[in-house]
Write an enzyme that holds these catalytic residues in place. Sequence first.
Site, mmCIF file in Angstrom:
data_model
loop_
_atom_site.group_PDB
_atom_site.id
_atom_site.type_symbol
_atom_site.label_atom_id
_atom_site.label_comp_id
_atom_site.label_asym_id
_atom_site.label_seq_id
_atom_site.Cartn_x
_atom_site.Cartn_y
_atom_site.Cartn_z
ATOM 1 N N HIS A 1 55.258 52.370 53.314
ATOM 2 C CA HIS A 1 54.150 51.600 52.730
ATOM 3 C C HIS A 1 54.733 50.418 51.977
ATOM 4 O O HIS A 1 55.949 50.204 51.988
ATOM 5 C CB HIS A 1 53.252 52.475 51.857
ATOM 6 C CG HIS A 1 53.963 53.182 50.740
ATOM 7 N ND1 HIS A 1 54.588 52.502 49.708
ATOM 8 C CD2 HIS A 1 54.163 54.495 50.487
ATOM 9 C CE1 HIS A 1 55.112 53.374 48.867
ATOM 10 N NE2 HIS A 1 54.888 54.594 49.327
ATOM 11 N N HIS B 1 57.861 50.912 49.614
ATOM 12 C CA HIS B 1 59.162 50.930 50.278
ATOM 13 C C HIS B 1 59.541 49.517 50.723
ATOM 14 O O HIS B 1 60.693 49.095 50.620
ATOM 15 C CB HIS B 1 59.124 51.790 51.557
ATOM 16 C CG HIS B 1 58.728 53.221 51.340
ATOM 17 N ND1 HIS B 1 57.575 53.746 51.849
ATOM 18 C CD2 HIS B 1 59.347 54.219 50.680
ATOM 19 C CE1 HIS B 1 57.496 55.024 51.530
ATOM 20 N NE2 HIS B 1 58.558 55.339 50.812
ATOM 21 N N CYS C 1 57.468 75.053 42.915
ATOM 22 C CA CYS C 1 56.413 74.419 43.708
ATOM 23 C C CYS C 1 57.032 73.874 44.982
ATOM 24 O O CYS C 1 57.940 73.051 44.932
ATOM 25 C CB CYS C 1 55.738 73.285 42.952
ATOM 26 S SG CYS C 1 54.605 72.337 44.018
ATOM 27 N N CYS D 1 56.703 70.045 45.506
ATOM 28 C CA CYS D 1 57.622 69.243 44.706
ATOM 29 C C CYS D 1 59.069 69.581 45.011
ATOM 30 O O CYS D 1 59.968 68.821 44.669
ATOM 31 C CB CYS D 1 57.401 69.494 43.223
ATOM 32 S SG CYS D 1 55.751 69.104 42.638
ATOM 33 N N CYS E 1 50.878 74.090 39.909
ATOM 34 C CA CYS E 1 51.753 72.938 39.808
ATOM 35 C C CYS E 1 50.961 71.751 39.268
ATOM 36 O O CYS E 1 49.876 71.456 39.748
ATOM 37 C CB CYS E 1 52.310 72.596 41.201
ATOM 38 S SG CYS E 1 53.014 70.937 41.290
ATOM 39 N N HIS F 1 50.588 69.019 42.234
ATOM 40 C CA HIS F 1 49.820 69.341 43.432
ATOM 41 C C HIS F 1 48.603 70.214 43.142
ATOM 42 O O HIS F 1 47.767 70.437 44.021
ATOM 43 C CB HIS F 1 50.724 70.046 44.455
ATOM 44 C CG HIS F 1 51.776 69.158 45.016
ATOM 45 N ND1 HIS F 1 52.944 68.895 44.355
ATOM 46 C CD2 HIS F 1 51.811 68.433 46.162
ATOM 47 C CE1 HIS F 1 53.674 68.059 45.079
ATOM 48 N NE2 HIS F 1 53.011 67.756 46.169
ATOM 49 N N LYS G 1 48.626 53.234 40.056
ATOM 50 C CA LYS G 1 49.902 53.419 40.728
ATOM 51 C C LYS G 1 49.694 53.710 42.209
ATOM 52 O O LYS G 1 48.831 54.468 42.597
ATOM 53 C CB LYS G 1 50.611 54.594 40.059
ATOM 54 C CG LYS G 1 51.957 54.944 40.617
ATOM 55 C CD LYS G 1 52.558 55.992 39.699
ATOM 56 C CE LYS G 1 53.470 56.943 40.465
ATOM 57 N NZ LYS G 1 53.930 58.024 39.595
ATOM 58 N N LYS H 1 52.594 58.004 46.975
ATOM 59 C CA LYS H 1 52.540 58.442 48.355
ATOM 60 C C LYS H 1 51.475 59.500 48.559
ATOM 61 O O LYS H 1 50.997 59.685 49.665
ATOM 62 C CB LYS H 1 53.889 58.981 48.781
ATOM 63 C CG LYS H 1 54.328 60.181 47.993
ATOM 64 C CD LYS H 1 55.631 60.657 48.545
ATOM 65 C CE LYS H 1 55.760 62.154 48.318
ATOM 66 N NZ LYS H 1 56.762 62.702 49.189
#
Length: 502
Positions: free
Chosen positions: A18, A21, A126, A129, A143, A146, A292, A295
């Site tokens: 994206h 990167h 997790c 993660c 978590c 998530h 932010k 991802k």
Amino acid sequence: MAKFYVTTPIYYVNDVPHIGHSYTTTTADALARWHRLVGDEVMFLTGTDEHGLKVQRSAEENGLTPQQQADNTSKRFSQTWTALSIEPDQFIRTTEPRHHEAVGKLLSKIKENGYIEKGSYAGNYCVGCEAYYTDADLVEGNCPIHERPVEWLEEDNYFFKLSAFEDRLREWINSGAIRPAGKASEALGIVELGLDDVSITRTSIDWGVQVPWDEDHVFYVWYDALINYVTAIGYGQDSPEFADWWANSHHLIGKDILRFHCVYWPAMLMAAGLEPPKHVDVHGFLLLGGKKLSKSGLTQIHPEDLIGEFGIDGFRYHFLRDVSFGPDSDFSYEQMVERYNTDLANTLGNLLSRVITVVGKKCNGVAPGSQADSPLAELAEKTVNIAAEAWNSTAPSVALDATWHLIRETNAYLGESEPWKMEEGSAEVSAVLGTALEVLRLAAILASPALVNTAPQIWQAIGLEGSPTDNVLDLDYKWGQYQGGAQLTAIEPLFPRIKPQA
RNA sequence: GGCGACGUAGCUCAGUUGGUAAGAGUGCUCGACUCAUAAUCGAGAGGUCGUGGGUUCAAGUCCCACCGUCGCUACCA
């Protein structure tokens, strides 16, 4: 000839490319191009990080082997870089045999030096993660990232004695290796809180680099991944060039991985008897509407969607010019359009068009050479100095801003001089147009790290052979190198204005 | 809670070690020009430099407090 070694993080293959990167990688590519331009020997490295439980599990979900999963996504990254005219000297993959070898050697060296010991670790784990959490971290037993249940895992681990390096890390951080300074103090803050030893191996998975001295373990993916930076330049292969490259290493990273690159990684290097990186340049996040870009977020913008409209150079120019390296930055389509139209279409593209037209009308199409004295000579020479200093401090936006200031001044100079009103073939008209052409020549050179495809087109449009990067740029630039004499012909607008989509 | 960062013209941001009357680009208004990609050039309007104190001959620039936004807080790509 100086060496310049620049790296991006290697990107995890569970994530498709994206603009986050792309931003880092474009910046590294531009830095590499600048250094080549001024005559340095350059190694530009990027690649993909392919181990870990998450890859293993998503491979299972897709009915693939982990290697197939990694192959597919890794390819998407390299294709994206090609699409953006990003040309790394190496694209490393952590599944390569040479990397496994380097990881084994480096960590064995650390162990030999007494900085790896066996222990055990148990905790809430997790999978998403790939990380343990303390009870305090959990939100209602889930978590915190998530929001899914964690698993209780207990395993024998090897631990890296990170705690032994507090003093040396402090010293390294204070030496100015981390830029900008604000990020260095953040790293220092982490050290000042005190460092515990960290677990660097796993027995619960097998998709990773096997621990050479204990085949039941693989290295935790981070500690394998970081080592890519030395693998690529021949660590452990008795490469005669390794030391020279490593002494000039520059890591570009996002602030989210500061801990790993500014604390753990230099400590690992110290433990292995190597020098820490010469520089770590830390940039902020790209924000979208103040939020932010993550991802796991829904706001994924893919580079391919933008280059169709803005072109490769429009894409690169926006991120290099509009994002100040370091702080967080807001990304917006509107701003991207504005930047493109203002700087590329109106200021640079239009200058080229009008100069060629006036040469056609007042000089019979034959370009006049630049003269020694010009009202823009001093500014042009200063611009080269500013650009050089900016690139050296990893500030592409400053370098490009200075270059465009010169181009704007040239448009103003034409407005004042009005060469289209001057007598055809006169000395005055030659002087004015010669000045504009010298600026265009210089601008093509200075903009070449960003405008990789259009800078050569400008070069040729003003009658020069080859491309602006064919010769080393003398940083002690002197005004007046445009020779003239070429027959110029009108060209299609280089950067057609963009009408914003509703 | 602790640590840290940031808060400068409508917008995006510059503003070295404190010191000529706060800057740039863009946007807006007016004017000029018409060589050029409805571009270009000039002029102008627009800021109590988050708030309140303090240090200093002098503070956007140092110190304290507060408000607001955000990050990190020990293995979160």
